[in-house]
Write a protein that holds these residues in place. Structure first.
Motif, PDB file in Angstrom:
ATOM      1  N   GLU A  75      42.261  32.953  51.464  1.00  0.00           N
ATOM      2  CA  GLU A  75      41.848  32.998  49.942  1.00  0.00           C
ATOM      3  C   GLU A  75      41.097  34.102  49.511  1.00  0.00           C
ATOM      4  N   LEU A  76      40.114  34.693  50.414  1.00  0.00           N
ATOM      5  CA  LEU A  76      39.460  35.776  50.308  1.00  0.00           C
ATOM      6  C   LEU A  76      40.250  37.083  50.132  1.00  0.00           C
ATOM      7  N   TYR A  77      41.306  36.963  51.130  1.00  0.00           N
ATOM      8  CA  TYR A  77      42.194  38.148  51.165  1.00  0.00           C
ATOM      9  C   TYR A  77      42.970  38.346  49.521  1.00  0.00           C
ATOM     10  N   GLU A  78      43.294  37.018  49.330  1.00  0.00           N
ATOM     11  CA  GLU A  78      44.121  36.969  47.921  1.00  0.00           C
ATOM     12  C   GLU A  78      43.108  37.694  46.878  1.00  0.00           C
ATOM     13  N   ALA A  79      41.832  37.057  46.841  1.00  0.00           N
ATOM     14  CA  ALA A  79      40.707  37.417  45.892  1.00  0.00           C
ATOM     15  C   ALA A  79      40.859  39.073  46.043  1.00  0.00           C
ATOM     16  N   ALA A  80      40.439  39.558  47.034  1.00  0.00           N
ATOM     17  CA  ALA A  80      40.198  41.120  47.242  1.00  0.00           C
ATOM     18  C   ALA A  80      41.458  41.846  46.604  1.00  0.00           C
ATOM     19  N   ILE A  81      43.035  41.271  46.833  1.00  0.00           N
ATOM     20  CA  ILE A  81      44.083  41.956  46.179  1.00  0.00           C
ATOM     21  C   ILE A  81      43.919  41.493  44.751  1.00  0.00           C
ATOM     22  N   LEU A  82      43.418  40.604  44.032  1.00  0.00           N
ATOM     23  CA  LEU A  82      43.217  40.267  42.586  1.00  0.00           C
ATOM     24  C   LEU A  82      42.348  41.186  42.203  1.00  0.00           C
ATOM     25  N   ALA A  83      41.134  41.671  42.916  1.00  0.00           N
ATOM     26  CA  ALA A  83      39.872  42.306  42.445  1.00  0.00           C
ATOM     27  C   ALA A  83      40.423  44.032  42.305  1.00  0.00           C
ATOM     28  N   MET A  84      41.407  44.261  43.228  1.00  0.00           N
ATOM     29  CA  MET A  84      42.004  45.636  42.913  1.00  0.00           C
ATOM     30  C   MET A  84      42.036  46.058  41.576  1.00  0.00           C
ATOM     31  N   ASN A  85      42.740  45.001  40.732  1.00  0.00           N
ATOM     32  CA  ASN A  85      42.827  45.422  39.070  1.00  0.00           C
ATOM     33  C   ASN A  85      41.452  45.661  38.602  1.00  0.00           C
ATOM     34  N   TYR A  86      40.543  45.127  39.136  1.00  0.00           N
ATOM     35  CA  TYR A  86      39.213  45.215  38.286  1.00  0.00           C
ATOM     36  C   TYR A  86      38.509  46.657  38.919  1.00  0.00           C
ATOM     37  N   SER A  87      38.086  46.404  40.345  1.00  0.00           N
ATOM     38  CA  SER A  87      37.230  47.361  40.901  1.00  0.00           C
ATOM     39  C   SER A  87      37.572  47.425  42.527  1.00  0.00           C
ATOM     40  N   VAL A  88      37.826  48.512  42.906  1.00  0.00           N
ATOM     41  CA  VAL A  88      37.993  48.822  44.342  1.00  0.00           C
ATOM     42  C   VAL A  88      36.981  48.477  45.150  1.00  0.00           C
ATOM     43  N   THR A  89      35.672  48.877  44.556  1.00  0.00           N
ATOM     44  CA  THR A  89      34.266  48.377  45.208  1.00  0.00           C
ATOM     45  C   THR A  89      34.305  46.732  45.393  1.00  0.00           C
ATOM     46  N   MET A  90      34.553  45.992  44.464  1.00  0.00           N
ATOM     47  CA  MET A  90      34.616  44.507  44.468  1.00  0.00           C
ATOM     48  C   MET A  90      35.710  44.266  45.569  1.00  0.00           C
ATOM     49  N   SER A  91      36.710  44.766  45.318  1.00  0.00           N
ATOM     50  CA  SER A  91      37.826  44.292  46.486  1.00  0.00           C
ATOM     51  C   SER A  91      37.373  44.516  48.069  1.00  0.00           C
TER      52      SER A  91
END
Length: 183
Positions: A75-91
């Motif tokens: 789930e955290l991996y998937e959130a990291a992929i989704l976060a790429m659209n917002y912020s590389v840092t958050m990812s």
């Protein structure tokens, strides 16, 4: 033995509404406190006290726990992929969080301290339509799913509250960033 009163519950609820209450083995509810939970439709979770110190085996050894830990990682991996659209840092921070989950969740130093509070502060994020249809909607939904899964794990393995508290706190920070970033 600590008796939780209706007054304590009302004060806490007024500051930040909550949807569940974890009752530790050394805590009891007064009848008025119990009625308050019923009236507000708050779920009561009763933490189990270990019978002896050997009974609290490292939860990482349990097959079911390993499954939940792996699921949380995915789930955290998937959130990291989704976060790429917002912020590389958050990812990247989500990937670091996933690493910490692997390394710390269920280890001996994660044991529950009976003198500490339960895993979740009464800060519950409620998804609303404005969040769902924002440009960060998919990531906000994923973070909410992870939060609910953490609540589930805590209900089954309350001895992991230290790691779960840390994960939940970081997820709340991510949500604040996303909601504060504009819709």
């Amino acid at each position: 033995m600590h008796f939780i009163t209706e007054s304590e519950l009302r004060t806490t609820y007024r500051k930040a509404p909550f949807h569940e209450l974890t009752l530790q083995p050394e805590e009891r509810l007064t009848p008025e406190g119990k009625q308050f939970l019923i009236d507000k439709k708050i779920t009561l979770i009763e933490a189990q006290a270990p019978e002896n110190i050997e009974a609290v085996a490292e939860v990482a050894e349990l097959p079911e726990f390993s499954f939940y830990k792996g699921w949380l990682s995915c789930e955290l991996y998937e959130a990291a992929i989704l976060a790429m659209n917002y912020s590389v840092t958050m990812s990247q921070e989500l990937l670091k969080l996933e690493q910490e989950v692997k390394e710390t969740l269920g280890k001996d130093d994660d044991r529950m301290d009976p003198l500490t509070e339960t895993v979740f502060e009464p800060e519950v994020f409620e998804l609303e339509a404005v969040h769902l249809f924002s440009r960060h909607g998919n990531l906000l939904i994923k973070l909410k799913k992870i939060e609910e899964f953490i609540h589930f794990i805590h209900g089954k393995y309350p001895q992991c509250q230290n790691s779960l508290r840390m994960i939940n706190k970081q997820l709340n920070e991510f949500r604040k960033q996303l909601v504060g970033a504009g819709q």
